[in-house]
Design a protein around this motif. Structure first.
Motif, mmCIF file in Angstrom:
data_model
loop_
_atom_site.group_PDB
_atom_site.id
_atom_site.type_symbol
_atom_site.label_atom_id
_atom_site.label_comp_id
_atom_site.label_asym_id
_atom_site.label_seq_id
_atom_site.Cartn_x
_atom_site.Cartn_y
_atom_site.Cartn_z
ATOM 1 N N LEU A 174 11.830 0.594 2.457
ATOM 2 C CA LEU A 174 12.125 1.598 1.441
ATOM 3 C C LEU A 174 11.719 2.983 1.911
ATOM 4 O O LEU A 174 10.817 3.139 2.734
ATOM 5 C CB LEU A 174 11.378 1.272 0.147
ATOM 6 N N CYS A 175 12.380 3.989 1.368
ATOM 7 C CA CYS A 175 12.044 5.381 1.637
ATOM 8 C C CYS A 175 12.075 6.133 0.306
ATOM 9 O O CYS A 175 12.848 5.778 -0.598
ATOM 10 C CB CYS A 175 13.042 5.992 2.621
ATOM 11 N N ARG A 176 11.251 7.168 0.199
ATOM 12 C CA ARG A 176 11.211 7.937 -1.038
ATOM 13 C C ARG A 176 12.514 8.713 -1.214
ATOM 14 O O ARG A 176 13.003 9.357 -0.280
ATOM 15 C CB ARG A 176 10.032 8.896 -1.049
ATOM 16 N N LYS A 177 13.079 8.637 -2.401
ATOM 17 C CA LYS A 177 14.332 9.320 -2.688
ATOM 18 C C LYS A 177 14.123 10.832 -2.664
ATOM 19 O O LYS A 177 13.111 11.335 -3.170
ATOM 20 C CB LYS A 177 14.848 8.892 -4.072
ATOM 21 N N PRO A 178 15.065 11.573 -2.090
ATOM 22 C CA PRO A 178 14.959 13.039 -2.138
ATOM 23 C C PRO A 178 14.907 13.529 -3.581
ATOM 24 O O PRO A 178 15.609 13.013 -4.455
ATOM 25 C CB PRO A 178 16.227 13.510 -1.423
ATOM 26 N N THR A 193 0.807 -1.223 0.000
ATOM 27 C CA THR A 193 0.000 0.000 0.000
ATOM 28 C C THR A 193 0.839 1.270 0.000
ATOM 29 O O THR A 193 0.313 2.353 -0.251
ATOM 30 C CB THR A 193 -0.919 0.019 1.236
ATOM 31 N N LEU A 194 2.136 1.154 0.289
ATOM 32 C CA LEU A 194 2.972 2.347 0.432
ATOM 33 C C LEU A 194 3.583 2.812 -0.883
ATOM 34 O O LEU A 194 3.986 3.976 -0.990
ATOM 35 C CB LEU A 194 4.099 2.077 1.445
ATOM 36 N N TRP A 195 3.650 1.930 -1.884
ATOM 37 C CA TRP A 195 4.379 2.257 -3.103
ATOM 38 C C TRP A 195 3.584 1.865 -4.341
ATOM 39 O O TRP A 195 2.751 0.952 -4.293
ATOM 40 C CB TRP A 195 5.746 1.551 -3.126
ATOM 41 N N GLU A 196 3.891 2.575 -5.424
ATOM 42 C CA GLU A 196 3.330 2.257 -6.729
ATOM 43 C C GLU A 196 4.469 2.106 -7.726
ATOM 44 O O GLU A 196 5.580 2.619 -7.519
ATOM 45 C CB GLU A 196 2.377 3.364 -7.191
ATOM 46 N N VAL A 197 4.187 1.407 -8.788
ATOM 47 C CA VAL A 197 5.203 1.199 -9.827
ATOM 48 C C VAL A 197 5.662 2.552 -10.363
ATOM 49 O O VAL A 197 4.849 3.414 -10.693
ATOM 50 C CB VAL A 197 4.637 0.331 -10.959
ATOM 51 N N GLY A 198 6.995 2.722 -10.427
ATOM 52 C CA GLY A 198 7.565 3.966 -10.926
ATOM 53 C C GLY A 198 8.020 4.931 -9.849
ATOM 54 O O GLY A 198 8.706 5.918 -10.153
ATOM 55 N N ASP A 199 7.687 4.684 -8.568
ATOM 56 C CA ASP A 199 8.113 5.581 -7.490
ATOM 57 C C ASP A 199 9.627 5.538 -7.314
ATOM 58 O O ASP A 199 10.222 4.456 -7.274
ATOM 59 C CB ASP A 199 7.447 5.182 -6.172
ATOM 60 N N VAL A 236 12.897 5.532 -5.123
ATOM 61 C CA VAL A 236 13.161 5.127 -3.743
ATOM 62 C C VAL A 236 14.659 5.014 -3.508
ATOM 63 O O VAL A 236 15.462 4.943 -4.448
ATOM 64 C CB VAL A 236 12.485 3.769 -3.424
ATOM 65 N N TRP A 237 15.024 5.001 -2.217
ATOM 66 C CA TRP A 237 16.399 4.677 -1.823
ATOM 67 C C TRP A 237 16.325 3.823 -0.568
ATOM 68 O O TRP A 237 15.307 3.806 0.129
ATOM 69 C CB TRP A 237 17.279 5.915 -1.658
ATOM 70 N N ALA A 238 17.406 3.091 -0.281
ATOM 71 C CA ALA A 238 17.393 2.166 0.848
ATOM 72 C C ALA A 238 18.819 1.746 1.169
ATOM 73 O O ALA A 238 19.753 1.961 0.382
ATOM 74 C CB ALA A 238 16.537 0.929 0.540
ATOM 75 N N ALA A 239 18.967 1.152 2.356
ATOM 76 C CA ALA A 239 20.239 0.568 2.791
ATOM 77 C C ALA A 239 19.946 -0.780 3.429
ATOM 78 O O ALA A 239 18.897 -0.969 4.044
ATOM 79 C CB ALA A 239 20.953 1.487 3.782
#
Length: 494
Positions: free
Chosen positions: A256-260, A225-231, A233-236
């Protein structure tokens, strides 16, 4: 010497002996065949005469009679069963012999069993049908250092297994110093144990390297529910998880977190792992922040490293006083990022320079154990020394006995963590999207910059590792993946 007559006599005896034995063997064979034929004729006679069929019919009647008798017994027993009487007896038993504690324990055990079964079912291994798709990746196929690092084009592409997973198309990923240690065996025992519970890993080797990523969502699980195709993102990911130096990576949606928006994928990829480690050292361990940092003196060793660059900027953003050590050629960079005092460790006497300064409230050691004694000397009595270099893991040296106990401990710890909904950290830094979100705000506000000295294409990833191994890298090198298929793939139901 024997005469010819004696020789002929002995030959005659042997021939006679062989003839006797052959006759005996022939006679025995003939008798065996005759006995077998007689048995076959007798069996055939019983079949043709109906004797065998009569015996089979009698056995069948006996079996049917026994079954009918058993069924009649079951019917009589069921007919004598009084449901009302049974309910009354059960009610009497509960009211007299069973306490509320017993009922509570029964309910708790039943509920715990349901929860454990549900969690184990959610984590079950999936075996995708058909031949898996392949991707390009940077892996280590052994633990002999950079000699075992390979660039492969036939690494199986991970697929979404659980409903809350997300497939990320990696645009860029960074090389961290811990990747060099992983290629030399760091964390191999812990990784081998945790891989048993990871449905995306089928063997200990090869290990995909890389700790950071920046990319776009390519597929989502049916319950995401948090993401859609094409969003974007960045992560570690921690060292005991499969890495990010690959075209595709599968993560849980909550990792995941939204990329700045204000940085490119290449610059964004250089931050998540190092920035999270720096945040943990300053905020979690040292208790630093906007309310504490003003007027505090902080020494950051190796200020041009991936962690050092982030720590330097965070302390200045919060109002602290920063002293850092860098190579002479990097003094302008340290000044530009806000360092108040810069010591050139390659040309100056570092110990003498530090002794001329007041002691520090916090000393951040990003260089390694060799500087730990010096850090203690130059830290105030009420100060704190924090290191960001991963300590050696005793489990990497465990034998069979201790290794078996360690495997049991890992299993019990994972089960307890799942029951209590705790993140897996194994005593290391906890990588969370909440931390990345706070760092992303600083990036968008231009208070935190990603410093990338070199960017490499995937086919030159080995050069990125060699560059990091030299020891004088600025920040972290970034590996870029150029996807031929630029369109995200549609999500497929599980």
């Amino acid at each position: 010497m024997a005469s010819s007559e004696e020789i002929l006599f002995h030959l005659s005896e042997k021939i006679d002996f062989m003839q006797v034995h052959l006759a005996s063997a022939s006679s025995a064979t003939r008798r065996s065949l005759e006995s077998g034929l007689e048995q076959l004729r007798a069996a055939g006679g019983r079949v043709t005469s109906g004797e065998a069929w009569e015996a089979a019919r009698q056995r069948w009647h006996l079996l049917a009679a026994a079954t009918a008798d058993r069924w009649q017994h079951v019917r009589e027993t069921a007919g004598q069963f009084n449901l009302q009487e049974f309910i009354e007896k059960a009610r009497f038993l509960v009211l007299t012999d069973v306490s509320t504690i017993h009922v509570g324990l029964l309910g708790a055990g039943f509920g715990a069993g349901l929860l454990v079964g549900y969690l184990l079912g959610r984590r079950r291994r999936a075996s995708p049908l058909g031949r898996p798709a392949l991707m390009r990746a940077v892996v280590c196929c052994g633990y002999q250092g950079l000699d075992d690092v390979l660039l492969v084009e036939d690494q199986p592409r991970p697929e979404i297994v659980t409903p809350h997973e997300v497939l990320v198309r990696v645009k860029a990923a960074a090389v961290d110093r811990v990747d060099l240690r992983i290629a030399s065996g760091y964390g191999r025992t812990l990784r081998r144990q945790t891989n048993k519970y990871n449905p995306h890993v089928t063997s200990e080797l090869p290990v995909v390297l890389g700790r950071d990523l920046a990319g776009v969502v390519d597929q989502v699980g049916p319950e995401v529910t948090l993401w859609e195709v094409g969003d974007p993102v960045w992560a570690a990911v921690p060292f005991w998880r499969p890495g990010t130096l690959a075209e595709f990576v599968v993560l849980d949606e909550k990792e995941l977190c939204r990329k700045p928006d204000g940085v490119t994928f290449e610059r964004a990829a250089a931050l998540p792992y190092s920035a999270t480690v720096a945040w943990d050292a300053l905020v979690t361990q040292a208790g630093f922040g906007p309310d504490v940092a003003p007027d505090k003196r902080v020494l950051v060793h190796a200020g041009a490293s991936g962690v050092g660059l982030v720590a330097l900027q965070l302390i200045k953003t919060w109002g602290g006083h920063v002293t850092t050590t860098v190579a002479t050629r990097l003094v302008p960079l340290a000044r530009m990022l806000g360092a108040d005092d810069v010591i050139e460790y390659d040309t100056a006497d570092l110990e003498k320079e530090l002794s001329l300064r007041d002691k520090f409230d916090v000393v951040l050691n990003t260089a390694g154990p060799s500087l730990h004694a010096a850090c203690l000397r130059h830290c105030a009595d009420s100060g704190l020394v924090v290191t960001t270099v991963e300590a050696a893991l005793p489990s990497d040296r465990y034998g069979f006995v201790l290794g078996s106990l360690y495997a049991l401990w890992v299993r019990l710890s994972r089960l307890a963590g799942q029951l209590l909904f705790l993140p897996e950290s194994w005593g290391t830094v906890t990588f969370s999207p909440e931390t990345l979100a706070q760092l992303g705000v600083l990036v968008d506000a231009r208070e935190l910059q990603a410093v990338v000295e070199h960017t490499f294409d995937w086919q030159d990833a080995d050069a990125a590792l060699q560059y990091m191994a030299r020891g004088d890298a600025v920040g972290k090198p970034v590996v870029r993946f150029r996807h031929t298929d630029a369109q995200p793939r549609p999500a497929t139901p599980l």
